[in-house]
Every structure is written in structure tokens, then in C-alpha cells.
Design an enzyme around this catalytic site. Structure first.
Site, PDB file in Angstrom:
ATOM      1  N   LYS A 160     -19.868  78.212 -50.810  1.00 13.31           N
ATOM      2  CA  LYS A 160     -20.369  77.977 -49.529  1.00 13.31           C
ATOM      3  C   LYS A 160     -19.046  77.857 -48.528  1.00 13.31           C
ATOM      4  O   LYS A 160     -18.187  77.282 -48.884  1.00 13.31           O
ATOM      5  CB  LYS A 160     -21.039  76.626 -49.362  1.00 13.31           C
ATOM      6  CG  LYS A 160     -21.687  76.325 -48.167  1.00 13.31           C
ATOM      7  CD  LYS A 160     -22.386  75.069 -48.078  1.00 13.31           C
ATOM      8  CE  LYS A 160     -22.915  74.875 -46.807  1.00 13.31           C
ATOM      9  NZ  LYS A 160     -23.766  73.429 -46.518  1.00 13.31           N
ATOM     10  N   ARG A 165     -27.412  73.489 -37.428  1.00 16.75           N
ATOM     11  CA  ARG A 165     -26.956  71.976 -37.270  1.00 16.75           C
ATOM     12  C   ARG A 165     -27.716  71.512 -35.835  1.00 16.75           C
ATOM     13  O   ARG A 165     -27.612  70.265 -35.751  1.00 16.75           O
ATOM     14  CB  ARG A 165     -25.294  72.289 -36.746  1.00 16.75           C
ATOM     15  CG  ARG A 165     -24.627  72.432 -38.164  1.00 16.75           C
ATOM     16  CD  ARG A 165     -23.315  72.381 -38.064  1.00 16.75           C
ATOM     17  NE  ARG A 165     -22.461  72.846 -39.197  1.00 16.75           N
ATOM     18  CZ  ARG A 165     -21.290  73.137 -39.409  1.00 16.75           C
ATOM     19  NH1 ARG A 165     -20.597  73.158 -38.221  1.00 16.75           N
ATOM     20  NH2 ARG A 165     -20.790  73.511 -40.342  1.00 16.75           N
ATOM     21  N   LYS A 188     -23.137  81.608 -49.719  1.00 14.58           N
ATOM     22  CA  LYS A 188     -24.002  81.332 -48.482  1.00 14.58           C
ATOM     23  C   LYS A 188     -22.745  81.375 -47.481  1.00 14.58           C
ATOM     24  O   LYS A 188     -21.727  80.749 -47.618  1.00 14.58           O
ATOM     25  CB  LYS A 188     -24.589  80.011 -48.229  1.00 14.58           C
ATOM     26  CG  LYS A 188     -24.946  79.368 -47.254  1.00 14.58           C
ATOM     27  CD  LYS A 188     -25.308  78.022 -47.270  1.00 14.58           C
ATOM     28  CE  LYS A 188     -25.562  77.291 -45.865  1.00 14.58           C
ATOM     29  NZ  LYS A 188     -26.019  76.077 -46.202  1.00 14.58           N
ATOM     30  N   SER A 234     -28.875  80.278 -40.671  1.00 15.13           N
ATOM     31  CA  SER A 234     -29.659  80.365 -39.229  1.00 15.13           C
ATOM     32  C   SER A 234     -29.186  81.214 -38.248  1.00 15.13           C
ATOM     33  O   SER A 234     -29.618  81.896 -37.447  1.00 15.13           O
ATOM     34  CB  SER A 234     -29.509  78.844 -38.883  1.00 15.13           C
ATOM     35  OG  SER A 234     -28.272  78.474 -38.650  1.00 15.13           O
ATOM     36  N   TYR A 291     -35.354  82.351 -43.623  1.00 14.11           N
ATOM     37  CA  TYR A 291     -36.226  81.955 -42.662  1.00 14.11           C
ATOM     38  C   TYR A 291     -37.193  83.270 -42.432  1.00 14.11           C
ATOM     39  O   TYR A 291     -38.542  82.876 -41.627  1.00 14.11           O
ATOM     40  CB  TYR A 291     -35.566  81.411 -41.401  1.00 14.11           C
ATOM     41  CG  TYR A 291     -34.606  80.178 -41.615  1.00 14.11           C
ATOM     42  CD1 TYR A 291     -35.012  79.133 -41.892  1.00 14.11           C
ATOM     43  CD2 TYR A 291     -33.308  80.563 -41.687  1.00 14.11           C
ATOM     44  CE1 TYR A 291     -34.254  78.178 -42.166  1.00 14.11           C
ATOM     45  CE2 TYR A 291     -32.376  79.733 -41.828  1.00 14.11           C
ATOM     46  CZ  TYR A 291     -32.614  78.391 -42.164  1.00 14.11           C
ATOM     47  OH  TYR A 291     -31.729  77.494 -42.401  1.00 14.11           O
TER      48      TYR A 291
HETATM   49  C1  PBG Z   1     -25.839  71.164 -45.351  1.00 15.42           C
HETATM   50  C2  PBG Z   1     -26.328  72.227 -44.919  1.00 15.42           C
HETATM   51  C3  PBG Z   1     -25.904  73.162 -43.903  1.00 15.42           C
HETATM   52  C4  PBG Z   1     -26.596  74.661 -43.884  1.00 15.42           C
HETATM   53  C5  PBG Z   1     -27.436  74.515 -45.063  1.00 15.42           C
HETATM   54  N1  PBG Z   1     -27.250  72.962 -45.619  1.00 15.42           N
HETATM   55  C6  PBG Z   1     -25.063  73.202 -42.665  1.00 15.42           C
HETATM   56  C7  PBG Z   1     -23.573  73.029 -42.960  1.00 15.42           C
HETATM   57  O1  PBG Z   1     -22.940  73.066 -44.051  1.00 15.42           O
HETATM   58  O2  PBG Z   1     -23.027  72.588 -41.619  1.00 15.42           O
HETATM   59  C8  PBG Z   1     -26.830  75.728 -43.050  1.00 15.42           C
HETATM   60  C9  PBG Z   1     -28.056  76.422 -43.331  1.00 15.42           C
HETATM   61  C10 PBG Z   1     -28.277  77.299 -42.006  1.00 15.42           C
HETATM   62  O3  PBG Z   1     -27.458  77.663 -41.354  1.00 15.42           O
HETATM   63  O4  PBG Z   1     -29.333  78.156 -42.011  1.00 15.42           O
HETATM   64  N2  PBG Z   1     -24.588  70.982 -45.641  1.00 15.42           N
END
Ligand code: PBG
Length: 324
Positions: free
Chosen positions: A194, A204, A248, A274, A313
Site C-alpha cells: 500500500k 480521506r 493499492k 477514490s 467504486y
Molecule cells: C485506511 C484506508 C485508506 C484507504 C483505504 N483504507 C486511506 C489512507 O490510507 O489514507 C483509501 C481508499 C480510497 O482512496 O479509495 N488506511
């Protein structure tokens, strides 16, 4: 001209192209993310993310039914707390919004898989994915709390736990905790590679989970980290007992998806996040790209790179398009 090989033979008609292409999307590949919030009778649009909503645990059931009826096998739940604190206590409360939502969905649509995002960032007052001590995210203390949250999700009936925090060793701690408590069949899909990505912006806002100070670079990987570093992350998660690995974001990291698929024998998931979602939405809205074509092209690329599972999504829309 005498040419023994003519590539255009396999492109001459729609049926021929379908037969010979080799990359086929199926609804079986998709996971649809859902946002759960405390309260009753709530379905509130998320401003930063078109067509996404916050659902209270009672209301999320109708949505889950719709997802299942479309043939999509799984949802991924994100939660938000009643109130935030140092330890993110609301995340492991039996009466938390996510725990209620899991119970309600499993009761109404038992065959729909419920995956839960496991993280503290929406629950801690610091907005970090772990427990902060002396302005630093404390790895081992965070793992203990995450395991507690995982257990509460499993108790509520979650099928798959998806840790997205990127703490070292958390998969091992979570697996041990689940096993010791009898949840030997609860699977883990870890966010293994990630990235500290600028593509999470809209999420966020939705989850109100931006860090109050600093950033996530001490635990999430940097975009310029070598693919070898990503492979080490994935390898570690597998050695600690994850069942599925995730990469991701998706489109900017197709090389990582590809290498993971070549190298490991576990299912590979990719998360179209997102920012990827909203970039496509706004391009379509501004007449820059044809919405359906661009969505399907990106999803096909993610699948072709090697993703067995795609979290997006767009899942509901895609399911309607590709159903035959
Ligand atoms: C939580 C998390 C995040 C996302 C999924 N789980 C945000 C982050 O790590 O700041 C992002 C998902 C998205 O942007 O669709 N840690």
C-alpha cells in the site's frame, strides 16, 4: 502478398474478438466498498465521491442486497466512529457501526461476503493508522489494538479481515488472535503493498481520516520504492498467514500487480482508489473521455496485469454492463 501470419484474422468480427482476446471481466472478480456511519435511517451522499453514500447499519442492508443481486460476491466495509480518541476505541466496540452493519448484512444476505477494512485512521484523534506515542506511530502497540478490532469484526461475522494500516507484523498478530479465539475460518486479505498515495484524497474527506500531523510515509510505501521492496512486503504478509494480498492504488502500480502475480501463488487483489475513481468521473463529466469505455479500459488493464480481485467504486455499474 503471401503472409502466413495475419493478426487481423482474430479481429475480424465481434465474436472472433471475444473468442480470442483472453482477458475477460466477470462479476466474480469484483468487490464493492461501502461506507458505514453510526445512527439510524441514514443514506447521506459523500460530497467528494460521486454516487457514494454513508449508510447507517440499518440502511446498509438494502444496498448490500442490491450488490448481491447484481452478482457481486463481496462488499468491503469502512466505518466511522461515534467519537474519536487516542486508542480508536470505537473501532473495537461491539456496538460500533461496522459491527452492527456486519451482523445486519450477514443476517439479511448470508451469502454475500463481508470484508472489513481494518484500520484506526478514522477512529484515532490523530488520524493516523496506528497508536501515536511521542509523536510517532508505535508499531507494536498498534498491532495489539488492530488485532482487537479484527477480533470484534470476526465475532460480528465478518468473512474476511482486510488490514490497511501497513504496520510490520500485523498479519501475524491478527492471525494468531483470530485462531486463538476459534476464528480459524476467518480469512485475511492484507493491504500488502500500500502506497503513501495522493490518490486517496476523496476518501480521506469521506472517512474524515486525514492525519492531524505529519503524513503516512513512515508506514506506507513511497511511490519510488523499488518493486523489490513491494515484493518483500507481500512475501512477509504471506509468511505471516495472509490468504489474499492487495496492491493499492491500482492503475499507477500495474507493474507491482504484474510482478506479484508472476511471483506468488496467492490471489492478488487490486484497489482502484477514490482518486482514480474521481479522476475518471470528472474527465467524463468534462467531456474528456467516454465514461463507460474509460472505466472498462482501466479495469481491463488491472485484470490483464494480474489482479484476480478488483475493488472498485464502479463495481455496481460494471456488473450491469458485463452481465450477459
Ligand atoms: C485506511 C484506508 C485508506 C484507504 C483505504 N483504507 C486511506 C489512507 O490510507 O489514507 C483509501 C481508499 C480510497 O482512496 O479509495 N488506511
Amino acid at each position: 502478398m503471401n503472409m502466413p501470419v495475419r493478426m487481423r484474422r482474430l479481429r475480424k468480427s465481434d465474436s472472433m474478438r471475444r473468442l480470442a482476446r483472453g482477458v475477460n471481466l466477470s462479476v466474480d472478480n469484483f468487490v464493492y466498498p461501502l461506507f458505514v456511519c453510526p445512527g439510524k435511517n441514514i443514506k447521506k451522499p459523500i460530497e467528494s465521491m460521486t454516487d457514494c453514500f454513508h449508510f447507517s447499519p440499518d440502511k446498509v442492508v438494502d444496498e448490500a442486497k442490491e450488490v448481491f443481486e447484481l452478482g457481486i460476491p463481496a462488499v468491503l466495509l469502512f466505518g466511522s466512529p461515534e467519537k474519536k480518541d487516542e486508542k480508536g476505541s470505537d473501532a473495537f466496540s461491539d456496538s460500533g457501526a461496522v459491527q452492527q452493519a456486519i451482523r445486519n448484512i450477514k443476517k439479511a444476505v448470508p451469502d454475500l461476503l463481508v470484508i472489513t477494512d481494518l484500520c484506526l485512521c478514522a477512529y484515532t484523534d490523530t488520524g493516523h493508522c496506528g497508536i501515536v506515542k511521542d509523536e510517532k506511530v508505535d508499531n507494536d502497540a498498534s498491532c495489539e489494538v488492530l488485532a482487537e478490532v479484527a477480533l470484534s469484526h470476526a465475532k460480528a461475522g465478518a468473512d474476511i479481515i482486510a488490514p490497511s494500516d501497513m504496520m510490520d507484523g500485523r498479519v501475524g498478530v491478527i492471525r494468531k488472535t483470530l485462531d486463538e479465539n476459534g476464528f480459524i475460518d476467518t480469512a485475511i486479505m492484507s493491504y500488502s503493498a500500500k502506497y503513501a498515495s495522493a490518490f486517496y484524497g476523496p476518501f480521506r474527506d469521506a472517512a474524515d481520516s486525514a492525519p492531524a500531523f505529519g503524513d503516512r510515509k513512515t508506514y506506507q510505501m513511497g511511490p519510488a520504492a523499488s518493486a523489490k521492496q513491494a515484493m518483500r512486503e507481500i512475501e512477509l504478509d504471506i509468511s505471516e498467514g495472509t490468504d489474499i494480498v492487495m496492491i493499492k492504488p491500482a492503475l499507477p502500480y500495474l507493474d507491482i500487480i504484474y510482478q506479484a502475480k508472476q511471483r506468488f501463488d496467492v490471489p492478488v487483489a487490486a484497489y482502484q482508489v477514490s482518486g482514480e475513481y474521481m479522476m475518471i468521473n470528472s474527465a467524463a463529466q468534462n467531456g474528456i473521455a467516454d465514461r463507460q469505455s474509460v472505466i472498462l479500459e482501466t479495469i481491463t488493464a488491472i485484470k490483464r496485469a494480474g489482479a484476480d480481485i478488483i475493488i472498485t467504486y464502479f463495481a455496481k455499474e460494471i456488473a450491469k454492463w458485463i452481465r450477459r
